[in-house]
Motif scaffolding. Sequence first.
Motif, PDB file in Angstrom:
ATOM      1  N   PRO A 112      -9.020 -28.402 -34.352  1.00  0.00           N
ATOM      2  CA  PRO A 112      -9.104 -27.394 -35.415  1.00  0.00           C
ATOM      3  C   PRO A 112      -8.683 -26.018 -34.905  1.00  0.00           C
ATOM      4  CG  PRO A 112     -11.122 -28.708 -35.301  1.00  0.00           C
ATOM      5  CD  PRO A 112     -10.333 -29.018 -34.068  1.00  0.00           C
ATOM      6  N   LEU A 113      -7.885 -25.321 -35.701  1.00  0.00           N
ATOM      7  CA  LEU A 113      -7.482 -23.948 -35.390  1.00  0.00           C
ATOM      8  C   LEU A 113      -8.091 -22.982 -36.395  1.00  0.00           C
ATOM      9  CD1 LEU A 113      -5.688 -22.036 -33.653  1.00  0.00           C
ATOM     10  CD2 LEU A 113      -3.884 -22.398 -35.359  1.00  0.00           C
ATOM     11  N   PRO A 174      -7.107 -12.520 -28.181  1.00  0.00           N
ATOM     12  CA  PRO A 174      -8.016 -13.177 -27.232  1.00  0.00           C
ATOM     13  C   PRO A 174      -9.329 -13.548 -27.901  1.00  0.00           C
ATOM     14  CG  PRO A 174      -6.994 -11.232 -26.253  1.00  0.00           C
ATOM     15  CD  PRO A 174      -6.639 -11.207 -27.708  1.00  0.00           C
ATOM     16  N   GLY A 175      -9.780 -14.766 -27.682  1.00  0.00           N
ATOM     17  CA  GLY A 175     -11.018 -15.220 -28.296  1.00  0.00           C
ATOM     18  C   GLY A 175     -10.910 -15.441 -29.793  1.00  0.00           C
ATOM     19  N   VAL A 206     -14.539 -12.925 -38.123  1.00  0.00           N
ATOM     20  CA  VAL A 206     -13.519 -13.942 -38.349  1.00  0.00           C
ATOM     21  C   VAL A 206     -12.143 -13.279 -38.268  1.00  0.00           C
ATOM     22  CG1 VAL A 206     -12.606 -15.613 -39.992  1.00  0.00           C
ATOM     23  CG2 VAL A 206     -15.078 -15.321 -39.774  1.00  0.00           C
ATOM     24  N   ASP A 207     -11.221 -13.877 -37.516  1.00  0.00           N
ATOM     25  CA  ASP A 207      -9.896 -13.285 -37.315  1.00  0.00           C
ATOM     26  C   ASP A 207      -8.871 -13.838 -38.306  1.00  0.00           C
ATOM     27  OD1 ASP A 207     -10.776 -11.751 -35.051  1.00  0.00           O
ATOM     28  OD2 ASP A 207     -10.731 -13.610 -33.873  1.00  0.00           O
ATOM     29  N   VAL A 208      -9.284 -13.995 -39.541  1.00  0.00           N
ATOM     30  CA  VAL A 208      -8.437 -14.490 -40.625  1.00  0.00           C
ATOM     31  C   VAL A 208      -8.618 -13.552 -41.811  1.00  0.00           C
ATOM     32  CG1 VAL A 208      -7.908 -16.445 -42.133  1.00  0.00           C
ATOM     33  CG2 VAL A 208      -8.744 -16.867 -39.823  1.00  0.00           C
TER      34      VAL A 208
END
Length: 225
Positions: A112-113, A174-175, A206-208
């Motif tokens: 999962p990405l 990163p992360g 969350v990076d989305v």
Amino acid sequence: IYKPSQAAWGPDGRLYIAQVYTGEITALTFDDNYNVTNTQVIGALASFTNNNILGIAFNPFDPPSPVKIYVSHSQLFHDIFPPGAPCNFPGPVPYSGQVSIVTGPDFTTATPLVTGLPVSNHDHGVNGLEFDSQGNLLIANGGNTNAGVVDCVIGGLPESPLSGSIIKAEITKPGFNGNIQYVERGTSIINNDELDGDIVEIAPGVDVSVYGHGLRNPFDLVWTT
């Protein structure tokens, strides 16, 4: 190949074809005259409940080997309502949209990405994938309603923060955190039920995020310089 949805050329020169209903990917090898000389069926997602594949891509920033296939998949038609029937969901509706990486050479597992993407209770799911000039991932995600109107004919779900959008996942960060969680607006209460998609926002960390909003069902996109 049963009901192909999208295809993409891999860095190994093969054509990878996704199938919408079986969760399989077929890799074709060609000779110089485009005759098929070999076929490989990749079933890493076949057993998933959210195995409806609508997008497939390769990251130009990845090394050519081992091959990494980026696949968008979800569960379409979570519940079917007869025409004129009320939207009586038997329980919570999960955010089944996902982007996974299937890695060669055996292609037997999917990592999962991005998880927790919205999916309509019909045929609007997580669609085409593209990479920007930094190697971050852009995702075309369908809407849940009929141009904003909740309608049982197309599934009866409200829009949520990431539906009907081009979404950016900052996978070079990163992360990177692609595990999308939702909180009820103005609170810290986790609510990952798509039935409540109109009262939530994306949880912090969350990076989305939304890159472009207000698109009914963007099936694909192209990145240009």
